[in-house]
Scaffold this motif. Structure first.
Motif, PDB file in Angstrom:
ATOM      1  N   LEU A 156      -6.263  21.307  16.941  1.00 56.04           N
ATOM      2  CA  LEU A 156      -5.015  22.018  17.236  1.00 56.04           C
ATOM      3  C   LEU A 156      -5.243  23.525  17.259  1.00 56.04           C
ATOM      4  O   LEU A 156      -4.835  24.212  18.207  1.00 56.04           O
TER       5      LEU A 156
ATOM      6  N   THR B 237       1.599  17.684   4.117  1.00 59.04           N
ATOM      7  CA  THR B 237       1.596  17.316   5.529  1.00 59.04           C
ATOM      8  C   THR B 237       0.565  18.190   6.236  1.00 59.04           C
ATOM      9  O   THR B 237       0.501  19.397   5.994  1.00 59.04           O
TER      10      THR B 237
ATOM     11  N   VAL C  98       3.424  21.071  12.963  1.00 57.30           N
ATOM     12  CA  VAL C  98       3.887  21.640  14.236  1.00 57.30           C
ATOM     13  C   VAL C  98       4.638  20.596  15.076  1.00 57.30           C
ATOM     14  O   VAL C  98       5.477  20.971  15.905  1.00 57.30           O
ATOM     15  N   ASP C  99       4.361  19.317  14.849  1.00 57.26           N
ATOM     16  CA  ASP C  99       5.198  18.296  15.498  1.00 57.26           C
ATOM     17  C   ASP C  99       6.655  18.450  15.069  1.00 57.26           C
ATOM     18  O   ASP C  99       7.576  18.252  15.866  1.00 57.26           O
ATOM     19  N   LYS C 100       6.842  18.818  13.803  1.00 60.70           N
ATOM     20  CA  LYS C 100       8.200  18.989  13.262  1.00 60.70           C
ATOM     21  C   LYS C 100       8.821  20.316  13.686  1.00 60.70           C
ATOM     22  O   LYS C 100       9.999  20.384  14.058  1.00 60.70           O
ATOM     23  N   THR C 101       8.026  21.396  13.603  1.00 60.82           N
ATOM     24  CA  THR C 101       8.590  22.723  13.865  1.00 60.82           C
ATOM     25  C   THR C 101       8.858  22.958  15.344  1.00 60.82           C
ATOM     26  O   THR C 101       9.845  23.608  15.708  1.00 60.82           O
ATOM     27  N   THR C 102       7.992  22.446  16.204  1.00 64.48           N
ATOM     28  CA  THR C 102       8.163  22.709  17.636  1.00 64.48           C
ATOM     29  C   THR C 102       9.275  21.874  18.251  1.00 64.48           C
ATOM     30  O   THR C 102       9.682  22.124  19.393  1.00 64.48           O
ATOM     31  N   THR C 103       9.774  20.907  17.500  1.00 67.24           N
ATOM     32  CA  THR C 103      10.917  20.114  17.958  1.00 67.24           C
ATOM     33  C   THR C 103      12.205  20.490  17.232  1.00 67.24           C
ATOM     34  O   THR C 103      13.273  19.942  17.540  1.00 67.24           O
TER      35      THR C 103
ATOM     36  N   SER D 298      -6.384  18.893  12.869  1.00 67.30           N
ATOM     37  CA  SER D 298      -5.850  20.240  12.655  1.00 67.30           C
ATOM     38  C   SER D 298      -6.799  21.301  13.209  1.00 67.30           C
ATOM     39  O   SER D 298      -6.366  22.322  13.741  1.00 67.30           O
TER      40      SER D 298
ATOM     41  N   GLU E 187      -1.246  19.465  12.067  1.00 68.29           N
ATOM     42  CA  GLU E 187      -0.786  18.777  13.285  1.00 68.29           C
ATOM     43  C   GLU E 187       0.635  18.252  13.134  1.00 68.29           C
ATOM     44  O   GLU E 187       1.478  18.430  14.022  1.00 68.29           O
ATOM     45  N   LYS E 188       0.884  17.590  12.028  1.00 68.76           N
ATOM     46  CA  LYS E 188       2.215  16.995  11.824  1.00 68.76           C
ATOM     47  C   LYS E 188       3.264  18.063  11.559  1.00 68.76           C
ATOM     48  O   LYS E 188       4.441  17.889  11.921  1.00 68.76           O
TER      49      LYS E 188
END
Length: 515
Positions: free
Chosen positions: A290, A57, A63-68, A287, A60-61
């Motif tokens: 980002l 992954t 941090v989409d997961k970790t920040t949520t 990335s 970008e993807k």
């Protein structure tokens, strides 16, 4: 008895391997002949399905997961540590391993999210690898020099050993990134391939007969095999761009002064004619964007006086997007690219010519203008550039080699190799697989992957007449059977301080060529 430099190098090399957990050790490592390509299905065979999902992954993807809160930082960190450990055993790409500290850092990030319901920063839980020029607390910086082992940049008693941290390391921690390893470099940093007397030669994961490039070769190899989602290298004459091209990655050499260099180790300290810059490499252009936005959000100009006071400019990126969105419409929006297929010093090999053709055809088919660009010869300015790196007659490099007790013949051999490597890209290395789509004022450059060498298509031109001896060497070093499957990229060059625009263009060009 004084320990020989060979023993010191061996002890350091063994200490790096000893930092790998026993359960991650590859018991029967294949030879290059047995397993040339260690990417894809080969390395996946050592990983769980979940580890494969995580490590394949992009940043970008992630941090989409970790920040949520969808993914935990510790699980992500462990997965990348595992893949990085495998990478080092196969490619010799790490100088420092600090997995335990990384896992502890990830746990702290998870605890913060659990307590506050929000991330620490935009890079929350993102593993980031670092070229071995960054100083990190509790970790050595050898930069490939045996004489730097157990010191701070070759000096003892400074009070900075394993305590001092580079400015960007501080910023990455503030942003929530997880630091877990430092990657290999050639001693002196002045080479397009990566080898040193501590860990040996860093190999290309796609084709271990070839180099991973240099001087950020460890970054290229590690990210190329997906042992890191994103990492930082440095570049003065191609040290980000070469590894990016060789390993099928996106990389950017920012304008001097856009990112902080404060507190990093370097070679030839005081050489300010052509400044080295720090920049990211990753598997996607998004990335890179980002990371660039994240670092600039830290206002690095307040901590490094060499950094321009210039935040990320959304309007610059949006300006390119507006043009691209109107391409082919009645408004007639389009970009104009100048193509420079050769510098007239060393002509590109068949796969590079094909990569340029692919990009040119893709641009034209999407309504953009492509014009031939034939600037004056680069030979004169290159000759002058090389002189700037020798103003001190090599005293900086010689002093670093001498620290290892190098009165033996190896020191002079190393110096000769370091000098020759500036021009030599052959044998196991091969000439850099990067040619350029270039524009004026070449101060901001990015690499994007385009294709791979195909031995049945990219055949040798038997009737080729070399320009001179240097061109003849490069021409003769190209063997389609050896290079088959190797990555090929092109370089996009724009005006200085236009990182926002160039990242948007690189992402777009990568998309239309299918990368």
């Amino acid at each position: 008895m004084t320990t020989s430099w060979q023993d010191r190098a061996r002890q350091k090399r063994e200490a790096i391997l000893a930092a790998i957990p026993p359960e991650w050790v590859i018991k029967d490592r294949p030879s290059i002949e047995e397993q040339r390509d260690v990417t894809g299905e080969y390395i996946r065979g050592f990983l769980s399905e979940r580890e494969v999902e995580i490590t394949e992954t992009d940043a970008e993807k992630i941090v989409d997961k970790t920040t949520t809160g969808a993914w935990k930082a510790e699980e992500i960190t462990r997965a990348f540590c595992h893949r990085a450990a495998l990478a080092h055993q196969l490619l010799h790409c790490l100088h420092e391993i600090f997995f335990d500290a990384a896992i502890e850092s990830a746990r702290s990030l998870d605890a913060y999210f659990a307590e506050h319901g929000k991330p620490v920063g935009p890079l929350h839980g993102l593993p980031v690898s670092l070229k071995d020029q960054f100083h990190v607390k509790d970790v050595e910086t050898t930069m490939g020099y045996v004489g730097w082992i157990g010191t701070f940049e070759g000096k003892v008693g400074t009070g900075k050993e394993k305590v001092f941290e580079s400015e960007m390391v501080r910023e990455l921690r503030n942003l929530g990134a997880v630091l877990y390893c430092k990657t290999s470099v050639p001693h002196t940093l002045m080479a397009g391939e990566t080898t040193n007397n501590i860990i040996g030669y860093t190999l290309n994961p796609k084709n271990r007969n070839l180099t991973a490039g240099g001087s950020s070769g460890g970054e290229g190899a590690l990210i190329g095999i997906k042992g890191s989602p994103i990492g930082f290298g440095t570049d003065i004459g191609g040290s980000i761009r070469i590894p990016a091209a060789f390993n099928g990655l996106y990389g950017i050499r920012p304008t001097s002064g856009r990112f902080p260099y404060q507190g990093m180790a370097n070679s030839m300290d005081g050489q300010n004619t052509i400044l080295s810059v720090v920049g990211p490499l990753a598997t996607t252009a998004g990335s890179l964007r980002l990371m660039t936005k994240a670092i600039l959000s830290q206002q690095p100009w307040l901590h490094d006086p060499m950094v321009h006071e210039m935040p990320w400019r959304d309007s610059h990126e949006q300006g390119i997007s507006t043009i691209l969105n109107s391409t082919g419409s009645s408004e007639g929006g389009k970009l104009c690219f100048g193509v420079m297929p050769t510098d007239g010093i060393v002509n590109p090999s068949p796969p590079i010519r094909r990569a340029i053709d692919i990009v040119v055809k893709a641009l034209r088919s999407h309504g953009h203008e492509v014009v031939d660009w034939n600037p004056p010869s680069h030979r004169a300015i290159l000759d002058e550039a090389f002189k700037t790196w020798d103003f001190d007659a090599g005293s900086d490099l010689k002093s670093s080699f001498a620290l290892s007790g190098g009165a033996d013949a190896s020191t002079s051999r190393q110096l000769r190799c370091a000098a020759k490597a500036l021009l030599r890209q052959r044998d196991i290395g091969g000439e850099p697989l990067q040619s350029s789509l270039r524009g004026p004022r070449q101060d901001q450059k990015s690499i994007l992957p385009v294709t791979e060498v195909d031995k049945d298509i990219d055949v040798v031109d038997v009737e080729y007449t070399p320009l001179d001896e240097r061109d003849k060497i490069c021409h003769e070093s190209y063997d389609p059977s050896i290079y088959d499957g190797a990555h090929v990229g092109v370089q996009l060059v724009g005006r200085r301080l236009q990182e926002e625009k160039m990242l948007a263009i690189a992402e777009y060009v990568g998309k239309i060529v299918g990368k």
